[in-house]
Design a protein around this motif. Structure first.
Motif: not given
Length: 843
Positions: A574-576, A579-583
Motif C-alpha cells: 500500500a505504501k508503494a 508513492a506511485a499515486a497522483d495527488a
C-alpha cells in the motif's frame, strides 16, 4: 457496566489530579482580596450577581431597593470592598459587612445605624437573600468575535454557564444535546460527540470550537475545562468560514485569575464511574500582572454496556498577562483516552422472512424494524476492540486596546491528535432469530496536525454624527494528516454467512489475532490529506438612529483539499501504491454575506431580524460510468432567515423567542451500491435539499431569589426535498421542551445551605430514516418515538464545601438513537438510570 472483574484506578493519575488543587493553602477571594472583575453595564441586580460570583462574596439585598436601578459596570483589578463601592456609587446604597464573605445592601441611612441592634433587626426582616448560582451570561464572544451582548446580537445565541453545566449534569459536551430545544442526543462511537441543531448536523471539523479555534476531533473534552459553552445557531460562515447551517459550539476556557483560588472535586457512582477534578489559580511569582491556572481531570466510566470502558485524563496549564490595555494568554491542553470500541445496531426485524439474505430484501418483503429484544446493557461486538487517542493543543491569545478604543487581537494555535482504532463490528438490523446482518473488521491509525492563526481589528468610528463599530479579520489554517492506515474488510456479507448472534453472543467468536490474520489478506488504504483555508471577513455595526442597529458582514473564503491514496494488500504494498499515486487537489472559493437588524422597543428589549449564507466544501463524488474517479458533487450551500425577540429583565432573567427558516442544498449521502467506487473510496449520491422551519423560545435566569431556571421549548418542521422528499432527518424532534430548575432554602436557618434541582426533557416524533432501505421505492423510516428523561439532584453548601447526590434518567427511559442515515450501524442504546455522589472543596 461490567459483568465480571474488578477495576483499579491508576493511582498516579488520580494523585496528579488531586494534587493540582493542593499547591498551597489560602482563602478564596473575599472583601479584602484583590480580584479581576469583568462586569458589563446592566441592571444593578444582575451586576451584583456577577460581583458575587467573581468575588465569591454572598450579597444580601432587598429586591424592592434595587428596583429598576442600573449599573455602569466594572472592569479591572480591585479588592472586593472597592469593587462593591464602585458598583453602588451611583445610588444611595451602601453595604454592611456580615462576614468577610457576605454583605448586606441597604440605604445609606440604614447603614449608618449598623450598630443599632433594633434597626438591624428591623432591616433583616426586609432583606431577601439571593442564590449565588449564575444561570445568565449577558455577552458571548462566539457570535461576533467582539464580545457583543446577546441582547444586541441578531441571531440565536444560548450560553450554558458553569453552574448550569453542574446542575444539568453536563459531563460531556454531547450532553448539551438533551438540554437545548430542537436537539437530541446521539450514541455513536463510545465517548465521541455529535451535535444536531434544528435538524442539521454540526460539522465537527469546523463547527466545534475551543475559544474560537477549530477543534478537529470527535473526541470528548471534559467540561471541567470551561467556564461556559456558547451555542450559536444558524449561519456562521461569515465569521468562521465553512460550516453547516446547524451553527457552532464554542467552549470558553477558564482563565487565570490574579487572586489565589483552588478547588478539588471527587465524584463516583453507577457503572463504575469515577471523576477527580483539580483547579488552582493565582498570581504568578507574586506579580500583579501575571497569573497562572492549572486544571486537571481524571475520569473513568464503565458505561452502561457490559465490558465497555472509557477512561481519560487531561491536564491544562495556562498563564496570563493583563494590564489596563493588554491581555495575553498562553494555554496548553493534553489529553489521553483509552476506550473499548464497537459499532452495531440495537434493532431487529419483527419476523422471519424466508429467503431474505439482506435487510433490503427483508424490508421489500414487508418486515418491520423494532428495537432489539436484549437488555440495554448487552454488548454487541468483540471485547478486544479499542480506540486510543492522545491530543496536544497549544494556544496563544493576545488582545490590545488602544487609546482610541480600537482593539487588535491575534490568536495562534497548534494541535496534534493521534488515533489508533481496532474493532469488530456486527451490523444490523438483526434477524428475528438474533443473527447479524453483516460483520466486518476495521483497523485505523493516524496522526493529524493542524495550525491556525487569525488577526482581527475592531473598534468605533464616527460617521454622520453618530458612532458605529467596524470589524475586519483575516484567518488562515492548515490540517495535515500524515499517511494513515484505514482497513475495513467484510468477514460476512449477509444473514446466511454471519456468525454473531445478539441473543446468545459468543465473545470468543473471533480473537484479535484471527482478525489481524484475516486483515493481512485484505486490501487497505494508505492515505494522506492536506486541508488549507484562508478567509477575509469584514463587518460593520451601524447606528442610524438611537434604538436601531444594522449589521452588515461578508467573507471571502478559499479552501483547498489535497489527498493521495495507495490501495493494496499489505502495508508495504500500500505504501508503494501510495508513492506511485497522483495527488488529487480540489479547491473551493466562495463569498458569503450576512445582514441583520436589532431594534430596541423598550429598555433591555429588542426585536431582531437576520439573513445569513453558509457553505461547506465537500469532496464527495458520484459514480459515473467509465470514469474511475467519479464526478465531484461540489460544496453544500445554505441560507438562514430568522426573526425574534430578546429581553433581559432586572430581576436577573432573560427571554428569547425565534422564528427561523433554514435551507441546505446540494447535500449527499453514501451510495448504497457497494459496487460503485470513486477512486480508492466509496461513492456518494446527491439527495437534494433539506428544509427546517420552526419556532423556539427560552427563559433563563433567576426567577425568584431562590429559584434559577432554564426553560426551553421548540416546534420544528424539517424535511428533505428531492430523492428523500417528505422524509424527516434523524435526531430531529418535532416538539421538544427542556425544564431545569434549582431551589435553595435561603430563609430557613435550619435548612440554609440545602438545595434541590430537577430537570425534565421531552422530545417527540424522533425518527431514523435509512437511505439504503426502500419499500416500493420509498425510503424506510424507523420511528424512535417520544422520549422523556428526568434528572434530580440534592446539594448542600457548608463552609467551603459542596456535597451533592444526583440521579440521571430517573424514569429509566430506554431508547435507540441514530447518528446517521443508516440503521445498520451506530444505532446505540442510551444509559439507563444512574446515581452519583460527589464533593467539591474550595481552598
Amino acid at each position: 457496566m461490567r459483568s465480571v472483574g474488578t477495576r483499579h484506578l491508576p493511582v498516579t493519575r488520580v494523585a496528579v489530579a488531586v494534587a493540582l488543587a493542593l499547591q498551597g493553602a489560602a482563602a478564596w477571594a473575599d472583601l479584602n482580596g484583590v480580584a479581576s472583575f469583568n462586569i458589563p453595564a446592566q441592571p444593578l441586580s444582575t451586576a451584583l450577581i456577577q460581583f458575587s460570583n467573581q468575588a465569591d462574596v454572598q450579597v444580601v439585598s432587598n429586591a424592592d431597593q434595587l428596583g429598576e436601578l442600573t449599573s455602569a459596570g466594572l472592569s479591572g483589578k480591585h479588592s472586593g470592598r472597592e469593587a462593591l463601592q464602585l458598583l453602588l456609587r451611583e445610588h444611595s446604597l451602601q453595604f454592611q459587612e456580615i462576614t468577610n464573605r457576605s454583605v448586606r445592601i441597604m440605604p445609606v441611612k440604614v447603614a449608618a445605624a449598623g450598630n443599632n441592634a433594633a434597626a438591624e433587626s428591623e432591616q433583616i426582616e426586609e432583606v431577601v437573600v439571593q442564590s449565588t448560582l449564575l444561570f445568565v451570561q449577558n455577552d458571548a464572544f462566539g457570535a461576533t468575535k467582539m464580545g457583543l451582548s446577546i441582547l444586541d446580537t441578531p441571531q440565536t445565541v444560548t450560553v450554558i454557564t458553569e453552574d448550569m453545566m453542574e446542575l444539568m449534569n453536563v459531563n460531556t459536551l454531547d450532553d448539551i444535546n438533551r438540554v437545548l430545544p430542537g436537539s437530541s442526543r446521539t450514541f455513536d462511537f463510545v465517548g465521541n460527540q455529535n451535535f444536531y441543531f434544528r435538524g442539521f448536523q454540526v460539522d465537527l471539523d469546523t463547527g466545534l470550537r475551543i475559544d474560537g479555534f477549530r477543534f478537529d476531533s470527535e473526541n470528548q473534552l471534559n467540561p471541567a475545562l470551561f467556564e461556559r459553552i456558547e451555542v450559536i445557531q444558524g449561519a456562521t460562515s461569515t465569521m468562521y468560514g465553512q460550516n453547516t447551517p446547524a451553527g457552532m459550539v464554542n467552549a470558553v476556557s477558564k482563565i487565570p485569575q490574579p487572586t489565589f483560588k483552588a478547588e478539588v472535586g471527587l465524584e463516583g457512582g453507577s457503572n463504575e464511574f469515577y471523576d477527580v477534578d483539580g483547579d488552582v489559580t493565582g498570581p504568578l511569582l507574586g506579580s500583579d500582572k501575571w497569573s497562572y491556572r492549572l486544571l486537571g481531570n481524571y475520569q473513568s466510566y464503565g458505561t452502561h454496556w457490559d465490558q465497555v470502558e472509557d477512561d481519560r485524563w487531561i491536564v491544562s496549564p495556562s498563564v496570563r498577562y493583563q494590564d489596563e490595555n493588554t491581555n495575553f494568554i498562553a494555554r496548553f491542553v493534553y489529553q489521553e483516552r483509552e476506550a473499548t470500541q464497537f459499532r452495531s445496531s440495537y434493532l431487529q426485524f419483527d419476523r422471519a422472512v424466508p429467503g431474505a439474505l439482506t435487510p433490503a430484501q427483508a424490508i421489500a418483503a414487508g418486515a418491520e424494524i423494532v428495537s432489539l429484544k436484549v437488555p440495554n446493557s448487552r454488548f454487541l461486538g468483540m471485547p478486544w476492540g479499542f480506540q486510543n487517542e492522545d491530543i496536544l493543543t497549544a494556544q496563544t491569545q493576545l488582545d490590545h486596546t488602544f487609546d482610541n478604543r480600537w482593539t487588535v487581537r491575534g490568536n495562534l494555535q497548534y494541535s496534534r491528535e493521534g488515533r489508533d482504532t481496532s474493532l469488530y463490528a456486527v451490523g444490523g438490523p438483526f434477524a428475528s432469530d438474533g443473527r447479524a446482518a453483516y460483520e466486518y473488521v476495521q483497523d485505523l491509525y493516524s496522526t493529524s496536525k493542524s495550525y491556525s492563526g487569525e488577526v482581527n481589528l475592531y473598534g468605533p468610528f464616527q460617521a454622520f454624527g453618530r458612532e458605529h463599530t467596524a470589524f475586519i479579520g483575516i484567518d488562515y489554517g492548515a490540517q495535515n494528516t500524515d499517511p494513515a492506515v484505514n482497513l475495513l474488510a467484510y468477514t460476512a456479507l449477509n444473514y446466511g454467512t454471519t456468525r454473531f448472534n445478539a441473543f446468545t453472543p459468543d465473545y470468543g467468536l473471533t480473537t484479535q489475532a484471527q482478525a489481524d490474520a484475516f486483515m493481512a489478506t485484505q486490501p487497505l488504504n494508505f492515505t494522506e490529506s492536506n486541508d488549507k483555508y484562508l478567509g477575509i471577513t469584514a463587518q460593520v455595526m451601524l447606528k442610524p438612529i438611537d434604538r436601531l442597529t444594522l449589521s452588515l458582514g461578508g467573507r471571502y473564503s478559499y479552501d483547498t483539499v489535497k489527498t493521495r491514496t495507495g490501495r493494496a494488500i499489505g502495508l508495504q504494498a500500500a505504501k508503494a501504491a501510495f508513492a506511485a499515486a497522483d495527488a488529487t487537489l480540489t479547491d473551493f472559493d466562495d463569498f458569503v454575506h450576512q445582514i441583520g437588524a436589532t431594534f430596541e422597543v423598550a429598555d433591555h428589549m429588542n426585536l431582531y431580524a437576520s439573513y445569513g449564507q453558509g457553505f461547506s466544501p465537500v469532496t464527495n463524488r458520484r459514480w459515473v460510468p467509465n470514469d474511475p474517479s467519479g464526478e465531484l458533487i461540489g460544496a453544500e450551500l445554505s441560507r438562514n432567515y430568522e426573526v425574534g425577540f430578546k429581553a433581559d429583565f432586572n430581576a436577573g432573567w432573560g427571554l428569547r423567542v425565534a422564528l427561523f427558516d433554514t435551507r441546505r442544498t446540494n447535500i449527499s449521502q453514501s451510495d448504497p451500491d457497494l459496487t460503485h467506487t470513486c477512486g480508492a473510496g466509496a461513492c456518494s449520491l446527491p439527495i437534494g435539499e433539506q428544509v427546517a422551519q420552526g419556532v423556539e423560545g427560552v427563559i433563563q435566569g433567576r426567577l425568584t431569589p431562590a429559584i434559577n431556571a432554564f426553560l426551553a421549548a421548540s416546534y420544528l418542521d424539517t424535511f428533505y426535498k428531492g430523492d428523500l422528499k417528505g422524509i424527516r432527518p434523524n435526531n430531529t424532534p418535532r416538539f421538544s421542551t427542556s425544564a431545569f430548575a434549582s431551589y435553595e432554602f435561603l430563609e430557613s436557618k435550619l435548612l440554609r445551605g440545602l438545595g434541590v434541582s430537577l430537570g425534565v426533557t421531552y422530545k417527540t416524533d424522533l425518527v431514523a430514516p435509512d437511505t439504503t432501505l426502500r419499500r416500493n421505492g420509498v425510503v424506510y423510516v424507523y420511528e424512535v418515538g417520544d422520549v422523556t428523561e428526568m434528572d434530580a439532584r440534592v446539594f448542600y453548601n457548608w463552609q467551603n464545601m459542596n456535597f451533592y447526590l444526583l440521579a440521571t434518567n430517573v424514569l429509566d427511559e430506554q431508547y435507540v438513537a441514530a447518528s446517521n442515515l443508516n440503521l445498520g450501524l451506530n444505532m446505540h442504546t442510551n444509559p439507563g438510570r444512574e446515581y452519583r455522589a460527589g464533593v467539591k472543596w474550595k481552598f
